[in-house]
Design a protein around this motif. Structure first.
Motif, short mmCIF file in Angstrom:
data_model
loop_
_atom_site.label_atom_id
_atom_site.label_comp_id
_atom_site.label_asym_id
_atom_site.label_seq_id
_atom_site.Cartn_x
_atom_site.Cartn_y
_atom_site.Cartn_z
N THR A 106 1.48 -1.33 -0.38
CA THR A 106 -0.17 -0.19 -0.16
C THR A 106 0.76 1.27 -0.22
O THR A 106 0.23 2.10 -0.82
CB THR A 106 -1.30 -0.20 1.73
OG1 THR A 106 -1.74 -1.04 1.69
CG2 THR A 106 -1.75 1.45 1.63
N ILE A 107 2.17 1.31 0.16
CA ILE A 107 2.72 2.34 0.76
C ILE A 107 3.21 2.24 -0.30
O ILE A 107 3.46 3.93 -1.38
CB ILE A 107 3.92 2.35 1.97
CG1 ILE A 107 2.63 2.01 3.38
CG2 ILE A 107 4.84 3.31 1.80
CD1 ILE A 107 4.23 2.02 4.46
N CYS A 108 4.21 1.50 -1.34
CA CYS A 108 4.57 1.70 -2.88
C CYS A 108 3.50 2.23 -3.23
O CYS A 108 4.10 2.91 -3.63
CB CYS A 108 4.88 0.19 -3.02
SG CYS A 108 6.20 -0.24 -2.03
N LEU A 109 2.22 1.55 -3.14
CA LEU A 109 1.51 1.83 -4.90
C LEU A 109 1.27 3.39 -3.95
O LEU A 109 0.77 4.05 -4.75
CB LEU A 109 0.52 0.81 -4.38
CG LEU A 109 0.83 -0.44 -5.51
CD1 LEU A 109 -1.09 -1.03 -4.99
CD2 LEU A 109 0.95 -0.18 -6.19
N SER A 110 1.33 4.10 -2.82
CA SER A 110 0.78 5.33 -2.69
C SER A 110 1.97 6.02 -2.94
O SER A 110 1.54 7.05 -3.60
CB SER A 110 0.50 5.30 -1.02
OG SER A 110 -0.39 4.43 -0.59
N LEU A 111 3.21 5.79 -2.91
CA LEU A 111 4.12 7.04 -3.37
C LEU A 111 3.98 6.35 -4.89
O LEU A 111 4.16 7.95 -6.07
CB LEU A 111 5.13 5.95 -2.64
CG LEU A 111 5.54 6.18 -1.26
CD1 LEU A 111 6.89 5.48 -0.82
CD2 LEU A 111 5.60 7.46 -1.14
N ALA A 136 1.04 6.88 -6.78
CA ALA A 136 0.39 7.82 -6.80
C ALA A 136 0.83 9.21 -6.94
O ALA A 136 0.46 10.33 -7.83
CB ALA A 136 -0.86 6.87 -5.91
N LEU A 137 1.37 9.27 -5.48
CA LEU A 137 1.92 10.63 -5.15
C LEU A 137 3.13 11.22 -6.67
O LEU A 137 3.00 12.43 -6.63
CB LEU A 137 2.17 10.87 -3.71
CG LEU A 137 1.24 10.89 -2.68
CD1 LEU A 137 1.79 10.54 -1.13
CD2 LEU A 137 0.41 11.60 -2.91
#
Length: 119
Positions: free
Chosen positions: A82-87, A89-90
């Motif tokens: 989730t953190i990787c995919l959020s980064l 996306a950001l």
């Protein structure tokens, strides 16, 4: 005298009707071609989008389970994914103008290629 005048007018009228019918027929074929091309593009783009979404989903699941094995916990693996995919996306949000220009360029290029094919 009357008969001589009617004959050329009738011939002219028949030729005009034939030309109009031919032009209407060609316009109908062009319209059908344009509509079928539009529908084909719509179907193709839909399949591409669904495929990309499927790839993103499966990549996320694979990344989650891989991180789960690496970190020794399912919770930490899914949190890491989730953190990787959020980064990602950001990063896309921060670079939005570049991404928009890239996709606009693709769209414009595709449009001009289609015009070139029609010629």
């Amino acid at each position: 005298m009357q008969k001589n005048l009617r004959s050329p007018l009738k011939n002219y009228w028949k030729k005009a009707k034939r030309r109009i019918k031919a032009k209407l027929r060609t316009q109908r074929y062009r319209t059908i071609h344009a509509i079928s091309s539009l529908v084909a593009d719509l179907i193709t783009n839909t399949v591409i989008i669904v495929g990309l979404l499927l790839v993103i989903f499966l990549t996320a699941v694979t990344l989650s389970f891989s991180l789960s094995i690496f970190l020794g916990s399912h919770v930490l693996g899914f949190l890491g994914a989730t953190i990787c995919l959020s980064l990602v996306a950001l990063g896309l949000l921060w670079q939005r103008p570049k991404v928009e220009r890239y996709f606009a360029g693709l769209t414009i290029t595709r449009y001009f290629e289609k015009i070139k094919e029609k010629r």
